[in-house]
Design a protein around this motif. Sequence first.
Motif, PDB file in Angstrom:
ATOM      1  N   PRO A 238      21.224 140.459   8.408  1.00 21.28           N
ATOM      2  CA  PRO A 238      20.677 140.838   7.090  1.00 21.28           C
ATOM      3  C   PRO A 238      19.261 140.323   6.835  1.00 21.28           C
ATOM      4  O   PRO A 238      18.552 140.864   5.988  1.00 21.28           O
ATOM      5  CB  PRO A 238      21.663 140.191   6.101  1.00 21.28           C
ATOM      6  CG  PRO A 238      22.918 139.980   6.879  1.00 21.28           C
ATOM      7  CD  PRO A 238      22.482 139.696   8.285  1.00 21.28           C
ATOM      8  N   GLU A 572      23.035 133.257   2.296  1.00 22.79           N
ATOM      9  CA  GLU A 572      23.225 134.691   2.040  1.00 22.79           C
ATOM     10  C   GLU A 572      23.630 135.432   3.314  1.00 22.79           C
ATOM     11  O   GLU A 572      24.501 136.303   3.286  1.00 22.79           O
ATOM     12  CB  GLU A 572      21.927 135.272   1.472  1.00 22.79           C
ATOM     13  CG  GLU A 572      21.938 136.788   1.278  1.00 22.79           C
ATOM     14  CD  GLU A 572      23.020 137.270   0.336  1.00 22.79           C
ATOM     15  OE1 GLU A 572      23.424 138.460   0.452  1.00 22.79           O
ATOM     16  OE2 GLU A 572      23.471 136.485  -0.525  1.00 22.79           O
ATOM     17  N   GLN A 576      27.154 137.476   3.928  1.00 28.82           N
ATOM     18  CA  GLN A 576      27.283 138.893   4.284  1.00 28.82           C
ATOM     19  C   GLN A 576      28.129 139.072   5.549  1.00 28.82           C
ATOM     20  O   GLN A 576      28.948 139.994   5.616  1.00 28.82           O
ATOM     21  CB  GLN A 576      25.898 139.516   4.461  1.00 28.82           C
ATOM     22  CG  GLN A 576      25.124 139.649   3.152  1.00 28.82           C
ATOM     23  CD  GLN A 576      23.940 140.581   3.267  1.00 28.82           C
ATOM     24  OE1 GLN A 576      23.958 141.550   4.043  1.00 28.82           O
ATOM     25  NE2 GLN A 576      22.886 140.321   2.490  1.00 28.82           N
ATOM     26  N   ILE A 580      31.208 141.377   4.430  1.00 28.80           N
ATOM     27  CA  ILE A 580      30.998 142.805   4.715  1.00 28.80           C
ATOM     28  C   ILE A 580      31.777 143.164   5.980  1.00 28.80           C
ATOM     29  O   ILE A 580      31.415 142.765   7.089  1.00 28.80           O
ATOM     30  CB  ILE A 580      29.497 143.134   4.887  1.00 28.80           C
ATOM     31  CG1 ILE A 580      28.723 142.814   3.602  1.00 28.80           C
ATOM     32  CG2 ILE A 580      29.311 144.607   5.255  1.00 28.80           C
ATOM     33  CD1 ILE A 580      27.227 143.064   3.699  1.00 28.80           C
ATOM     34  N   ASP A 589      26.382 148.494   7.356  1.00 30.32           N
ATOM     35  CA  ASP A 589      24.968 148.125   7.197  1.00 30.32           C
ATOM     36  C   ASP A 589      24.822 146.817   6.425  1.00 30.32           C
ATOM     37  O   ASP A 589      25.574 146.534   5.491  1.00 30.32           O
ATOM     38  CB  ASP A 589      24.222 149.235   6.450  1.00 30.32           C
ATOM     39  CG  ASP A 589      24.124 150.512   7.268  1.00 30.32           C
ATOM     40  OD1 ASP A 589      24.123 150.413   8.513  1.00 30.32           O
ATOM     41  OD2 ASP A 589      24.053 151.600   6.658  1.00 30.32           O
ATOM     42  N   ASP A 591      22.828 144.208   3.865  1.00 27.19           N
ATOM     43  CA  ASP A 591      22.048 144.323   2.622  1.00 27.19           C
ATOM     44  C   ASP A 591      20.764 143.521   2.793  1.00 27.19           C
ATOM     45  O   ASP A 591      20.660 142.380   2.338  1.00 27.19           O
ATOM     46  CB  ASP A 591      22.878 143.812   1.444  1.00 27.19           C
ATOM     47  CG  ASP A 591      22.148 143.974   0.110  1.00 27.19           C
ATOM     48  OD1 ASP A 591      21.073 144.622   0.094  1.00 27.19           O
ATOM     49  OD2 ASP A 591      22.648 143.449  -0.909  1.00 27.19           O
ATOM     50  N   SER A 592      19.783 144.135   3.450  1.00 29.01           N
ATOM     51  CA  SER A 592      18.533 143.412   3.740  1.00 29.01           C
ATOM     52  C   SER A 592      17.705 143.186   2.483  1.00 29.01           C
ATOM     53  O   SER A 592      16.922 142.238   2.422  1.00 29.01           O
ATOM     54  CB  SER A 592      17.714 144.181   4.782  1.00 29.01           C
ATOM     55  OG  SER A 592      17.408 145.482   4.320  1.00 29.01           O
ATOM     56  N   ASP A 593      17.874 144.044   1.467  1.00 27.15           N
ATOM     57  CA  ASP A 593      17.077 143.891   0.243  1.00 27.15           C
ATOM     58  C   ASP A 593      17.340 142.553  -0.437  1.00 27.15           C
ATOM     59  O   ASP A 593      16.438 141.970  -1.053  1.00 27.15           O
ATOM     60  CB  ASP A 593      17.390 145.023  -0.741  1.00 27.15           C
ATOM     61  CG  ASP A 593      16.865 146.367  -0.256  1.00 27.15           C
ATOM     62  OD1 ASP A 593      15.985 146.364   0.627  1.00 27.15           O
ATOM     63  OD2 ASP A 593      17.344 147.405  -0.741  1.00 27.15           O
ATOM     64  N   LYS A 594      18.569 142.053  -0.330  1.00 26.01           N
ATOM     65  CA  LYS A 594      18.910 140.789  -0.964  1.00 26.01           C
ATOM     66  C   LYS A 594      18.121 139.642  -0.331  1.00 26.01           C
ATOM     67  O   LYS A 594      17.598 138.770  -1.035  1.00 26.01           O
ATOM     68  CB  LYS A 594      20.416 140.521  -0.812  1.00 26.01           C
ATOM     69  CG  LYS A 594      20.903 139.251  -1.490  1.00 26.01           C
ATOM     70  CD  LYS A 594      20.788 139.337  -3.005  1.00 26.01           C
ATOM     71  CE  LYS A 594      21.396 138.112  -3.671  1.00 26.01           C
ATOM     72  NZ  LYS A 594      21.233 138.139  -5.138  1.00 26.01           N
TER      73      LYS A 594
END
Length: 795
Positions: A238, A572, A576, A580, A589, A591-594
């Motif tokens: 991530p 984080e 994930q 996930i 996939d 959550d790279s935005d986090k």
Amino acid sequence: MGTWPNPPTAHPIELVSLSLVAGGLAGLMVFWLLRKLKEAPRGSDEMNKLSDLIASGARSFLKTEYFYLSFFVAVFFAFLVALYSADPPTAANDRLDGIRMGGCFLAGAGLSALAGWGGMAVATDANVRTTQAADKEGLAKALRVAFTGGAVMGFTVVGLGLFGLSLFFYLMTINRSEDERLALVYAMDSLAGFGFGASSIALFARVAGGIYTKAADVGADLVGKVEMDIPEDDPRNPAVIADNVGDNVGDVAGMGADLFESFVGSIIAAAALANGDPTLVMLPFWVAGAGIFAAVAGYFAVGTKDGASQHQLLFALHKGTIVSGILVLAFVAVIISQRFSEGSTILFGTDETGMPMPVTDTEKLGWKIFSCVIIGLFAGILIGQATEYFTSYSYWPTRSITEAGVTGPATVIIQGIGIGMISCVAPVVILVATIFGCNALAGGYGIAISAVGMLSTLGVTLATDAYGPIADNAGGIAEMAELEERVRETTDALDALGNTTAATGKGFAIGSAVLTSLSLLTAFKQKAEVDVVDITDPVVLASVLFGAMLPFLFAALTMLSVQKAAGAIIIEVRRQFATIEGLREGTADADSDKCVAISTQSSVEEMILPGVYAVMAPFVIGILIGPKALTGMLGGAIASGMMLAIMMANAGGAWDNSKKYIEIEGACGGKGTDTHKACVVGDTVGDPFKDTSGPALNILIKLMSMISLVIAPIMAGWGDWEMWYYGCKFLFCFCSLLFTCMPTSTPSARTNQAAFFFAAAAFFSIQRSRLRAAAFCFLAPPIPSLQYFLSRAHG
């Protein structure tokens, strides 16, 4: 200040004519390079999607960073305007000095930020094109594409820096004084504000970008490569997008602002020591302009063949530096022969009364100054070669770290620290010889012009530095897009070369920072009328000790900031992978935005404390104790800051390439072995060394020196503790500012912080009403507004 026999005459626009033309040429070169870069294809839809994610994250970070920095710029613009309007340092008592100083500060800050943004925009476009070139056309074409992207960065920095500085120099000479010499002296006083603006933005950009990139990098490596045993830049991680974003905001945007500041700072330092002589004021502008012409030729000299080794790749980049170095010396020789002609008079040095002394043997003086340019240029090359020796896996020091990994990560770290420490010897010896030689030839001006010579070919040397992050991103895109292994092998070869050139560039920057800071310190002594600094004086010695501590405090704060931000990323990423379903197997996939959001917020918050203390320290010491103490503080900071910066940059680069030695050359059993994992740990420790704390230290010493030069005319003639009352005010405001900016967890605590500062501002506003005191305390009113925006960030 008086006149001199047969004063030379020259219109101010003539003094910067060549530099304005060279700045324009750099702009044309940027447009041509951009067109050439656009001709390279971008690759598949998946590759473009990944590149766009990286670009979007980088833009988001810089917008957030610049939003915060806009308040800093506004506050100090108002502060400088108030200070120099209330107490103009010029003999004419010109109240417009405040507007001039504030305008130069705004220009320096704005152009520094623009240089960083421009470099980031190009790098995030060149990365995917480099990946495509590595896939379809091989190593030689990939090197050319990545180097072209880096060259855009290089010519953007030198073009904006030289054109902007030259333009504002001319503007600052308008309506200043009928005495030509005084007009030039006053213009350089104002241009110190330009350097202050550029240095402050560079410091914040380097710190925030360094925290971002290394927090994401450390988080991605420790969880992904060590705990989960997945490859570097694996799309399942991530933090991998944040890691690649960090390459652009730290190693490109931060570096662009950093070297922009170095470039203009060296010119300002040399021109400030010219005592108003037109020829000596002109020379650093023209040397820098000649360097741009030489760098254009150097760009075309770079090239290699497919299948090249690391030695051949290094030589391919060195060709550009060698060609530009030879050409700039030829150009400067022509300038010296024309401007230092027999029969003219040059003002050089001062007599016992502080008056400039006329020199009639100008031809001899000119060639002495030319020798200083040669010494500076070769000193930069030698420092680069020494740095390359200690950081490239082609040589013993880095390979010894890899071999130490056989017995575990602890010995990797011990060996790396030892290599970093011993790597200080060669650069220090080179710099000491440079200082001795240039001082013997042309005094303080000779030392300053040697720094200009060292940075004269920055257009091409920065290109070799900036290309590294582009190659790194290209490898990340190849891995995430799941291209063939041969593509990653090509980008890894370029990336390993980039680590070495980046370390070389950092050594170059540190060397020029020391020479520039020493020159700024000399200029400060002249402006503040400090005649003799006795090291046995308790005030001076105590200040030296205090100054020597500051780089360690700064490095500690930035290292702790990386640890804090990286800890949030690690938590984080682990969350994930744990929550996930299918992420570990690659069926879901990440959550790279986090992770991008965490890195952005953490880095912007964490840049405040080290940045504020670096800016405020010269004000506090100078006003509280006096200019003599400030001189000692700067001397201590320059000495310890140089050592610490070299050690951290070289140790970090060596740790990084010790890992690359295993991954590329298959040393000690290759990837996945215990030795490899031990070197990954060393690389992780070295990341904040080489990309956060180390590079920011050279900005720290230049920023404090530049700020001191800005306030030097105000402090002229002050004795020890003469202004202690106002110094206590400023110290209280400084402590209040830090208290106000501290992160808090509750709205009531934030309200208390704002109320505290309002009370402090009110208390000081009713004490001893004097214009200078009011100017020094001008920081008070905007702080609660800053607190409001900080509270939003922490909320």
